[in-house]
Design an enzyme around this catalytic site. Structure first.
Site, PDB file in Angstrom:
ATOM      1  N   HIS A  80      39.233 -32.079  37.944  1.00 38.87           N
ATOM      2  CA  HIS A  80      39.245 -31.805  36.505  1.00 38.87           C
ATOM      3  C   HIS A  80      39.335 -30.307  36.209  1.00 38.87           C
ATOM      4  CE1 HIS A  80      34.881 -30.693  36.222  1.00 38.87           C
ATOM      5  NE2 HIS A  80      34.728 -31.581  37.179  1.00 38.87           N
ATOM      6  N   ASP A  82      38.383 -28.796  33.217  1.00 40.64           N
ATOM      7  CA  ASP A  82      37.378 -28.219  32.326  1.00 40.64           C
ATOM      8  C   ASP A  82      36.123 -27.822  33.090  1.00 40.64           C
ATOM      9  OD1 ASP A  82      36.854 -31.037  32.701  1.00 40.64           O
ATOM     10  OD2 ASP A  82      35.323 -30.862  31.149  1.00 40.64           O
ATOM     11  N   ASP A 110      33.269 -26.096  40.241  1.00 38.73           N
ATOM     12  CA  ASP A 110      33.267 -27.441  39.662  1.00 38.73           C
ATOM     13  C   ASP A 110      34.197 -27.406  38.453  1.00 38.73           C
ATOM     14  OD1 ASP A 110      32.751 -29.896  38.586  1.00 38.73           O
ATOM     15  OD2 ASP A 110      30.665 -29.517  38.100  1.00 38.73           O
ATOM     16  N   GLU A 144      36.171 -33.706  31.643  1.00 43.12           N
ATOM     17  CA  GLU A 144      35.317 -34.507  32.526  1.00 43.12           C
ATOM     18  C   GLU A 144      33.852 -34.275  32.205  1.00 43.12           C
ATOM     19  OE1 GLU A 144      32.972 -35.390  36.241  1.00 43.12           O
ATOM     20  OE2 GLU A 144      33.132 -33.527  35.102  1.00 43.12           O
ATOM     21  N   GLU A 145      33.540 -33.025  31.890  1.00 47.77           N
ATOM     22  CA  GLU A 145      32.136 -32.625  31.741  1.00 47.77           C
ATOM     23  C   GLU A 145      31.488 -33.148  30.469  1.00 47.77           C
ATOM     24  OE1 GLU A 145      30.616 -31.456  34.112  1.00 47.77           O
ATOM     25  OE2 GLU A 145      31.861 -30.146  35.339  1.00 47.77           O
ATOM     26  N   ASP A 168      35.584 -33.618  43.872  1.00 52.32           N
ATOM     27  CA  ASP A 168      34.632 -33.162  42.845  1.00 52.32           C
ATOM     28  C   ASP A 168      33.184 -33.360  43.307  1.00 52.32           C
ATOM     29  OD1 ASP A 168      33.659 -32.215  40.446  1.00 52.32           O
ATOM     30  OD2 ASP A 168      34.133 -34.014  39.295  1.00 52.32           O
ATOM     31  N   HIS A 355      26.754 -26.280  37.426  1.00 55.47           N
ATOM     32  CA  HIS A 355      26.177 -26.334  36.079  1.00 55.47           C
ATOM     33  C   HIS A 355      25.048 -25.317  35.918  1.00 55.47           C
ATOM     34  CE1 HIS A 355      27.829 -30.637  35.177  1.00 55.47           C
ATOM     35  NE2 HIS A 355      28.667 -29.898  35.861  1.00 55.47           N
TER      36      HIS A 355
HETATM   37 ZN   LIG Z   1      32.965 -31.787  38.360  1.00 54.79          ZN
END
Ligand SMILES: [Zn+2]
Length: 386
Positions: A80, A82, A110, A144-145, A168, A355
């Protein structure tokens, strides 16, 4: 050994370039444009879908196709575009074989590490056309997030590939073979407003009702397969008003669909019971509650007998590694694609502490991931599953 020559510097250069391109969820335009140009340079067909319009973003998912030179089943690889916040102005630094951000932002490994592995695969396929490989397809997703939104709009009917891998996850030597189902549940609890100092007995505090509900509710870790959480509680405007409305955001997850339903039923029952007890006591038609449930994603479960798992494990063994499998506590775009009929196993690309502003990736893990992807493609073409 793989016949492909891993171009480590190119892999890292692509990654450093990509993380400098801001791409928080719904704002992936610059990233999509950059990738489209790169994939076209490498002889791929690129098509962008309309998912951006559906979700209120400025770019769609990319479907990329690269014709192979052997007749084996096409393979899909997906990542992904984003990232989570703080996502803008990322300045990557390399220190002692580790890439991290300067500290004020996330890094974006990520999932740009996943995309870099895919781009690297396209570069190698383009640069070494004699190495046998089937058709390759890449699905690069938006949003995705924020709930796997992009993947939910992918038109899998257009895919040449009927199976694939999501890049991922963390450790390239651990193949993820299971992830849970998840539901999101929004609750509203309605009480009655009144002046808290003058006539509190005329009001019903939704906050007090919610307190009783939560005291009765089992959430957190439920069992080894099941979790649940109340993540947001909002209500009230002033200390002198009996709160008429409380809104809550909850979730439940389980690898076992029956346990998931049991947990959701338990949570709903806590609202039902407490509200009814209050109404019976007060002889009123308040408090009451509303529940709004949405199925977020569905459980995925593979075994070591499944071809995708065997192929990934054997690709690692070909490289001389000890490989293992893992179960994840979260959903990925693989949960969505698998549910849409394209079984997808999740692989690690080296990302760590994601994150958070501590996010980093070890270059050696990153290179392993790129190696594994190449080895999967080559072993698949040669029919090597050890
Ligand atoms: Zn991810």
């Amino acid at each position: 050994m793989s016949s492909y020559n891993i171009q480590s510097q190119q892999l890292i250069d692509d990654f450093m370039t990509m993380v400098r391109i801001d791409s928080p969820s719904k704002d992936e335009r610059a990233m999509a444009d950059w990738l489209t140009a790169r994939f076209k340079e490498l002889g791929c067909e690129v098509e962008e879908d309309k998912a951006g319009e559906e979700v209120g973003g400025n770019a769609g998912n990319l479907r990329v196709f690269l014709k192979g030179n052997t007749d084996v089943a096409p393979l899909l690889f997906s990542s992904h575009m984003d990232t989570v916040e703080p996502a803008n102005g990322i300045e990557p630094v390399i220190e002692d074989g580790v890439i991290r951000s300067k500290g004020e932002t996330i890094l974006g490994s990520d999932d740009k590490a996943g995309i870099a592995c895919i781009l690297h695969l396209a570069r190698m396929a383009n640069g070494q056309p004699d190495v046998p490989r089937g058709d390759l397809e890449f699905s690069i997703h938006i949003c995705e997030e924020i709930g796997l939104l992009g993947a939910k709009y992918v038109d899998t009917g257009k895919f040449h590939a009927k199976m694939g891998y999501i890049l991922d996850d963390h450790d390239p030597r651990q193949v993820c073979i299971g992830s849970p189902s998840a539901v999101r549940i929004d609750y509203k609890v309605f009480g009655k407003a009144s002046h808290a100092g003058v006539e509190p007995e005329k009001g019903i505090s939704a906050i007090k009702v919610v307190g009783e509900i939560l005291a009765r509710m089992n959430f957190g870790r439920i069992d080894e397969e099941t979790t649940a959480n109340i993540g947001v509680i909002k209500g009230g405007t002033a200390s002198n008003i009996m709160t008429p409305l409380v809104e809550m955001k909850a979730e439940a997850r389980s690898h076992n669909p029956e346990k998931l339903e049991k947990q959701v039923a338990h949570m709903n029952a806590c609202f039902e019971e407490v509200c009814k007890e209050w109404r019976d006591k007060l002889g009123e038609n308040l408090p009451k509650y509303e529940v709004d449930r949405s199925d977020d994603y569905h459980a995925v479960s593979f075994t070591t007998d499944d071809y995708l798992v065997k192929l990934a494990l054997s690709a690692g063994k070909t490289l001389g590694w000890e490989m293992g499998t893992k179960i994840s506590g979260g959903g990925t775009d693989g949960s969505v694609l698998t549910h849409l009929g394209i079984p997808c196993v999740v692989l690690g690309v080296g990302m760590q502490d994601v994150h958070s502003t501590n996010e980093y990736i070890k270059i050696s893990d990153f290179e392993e991931a790129a190696n594994l992807v190449a080895s999967i493609v080559e072993n698949h073409a040669n029919g090597v599953v050890v």
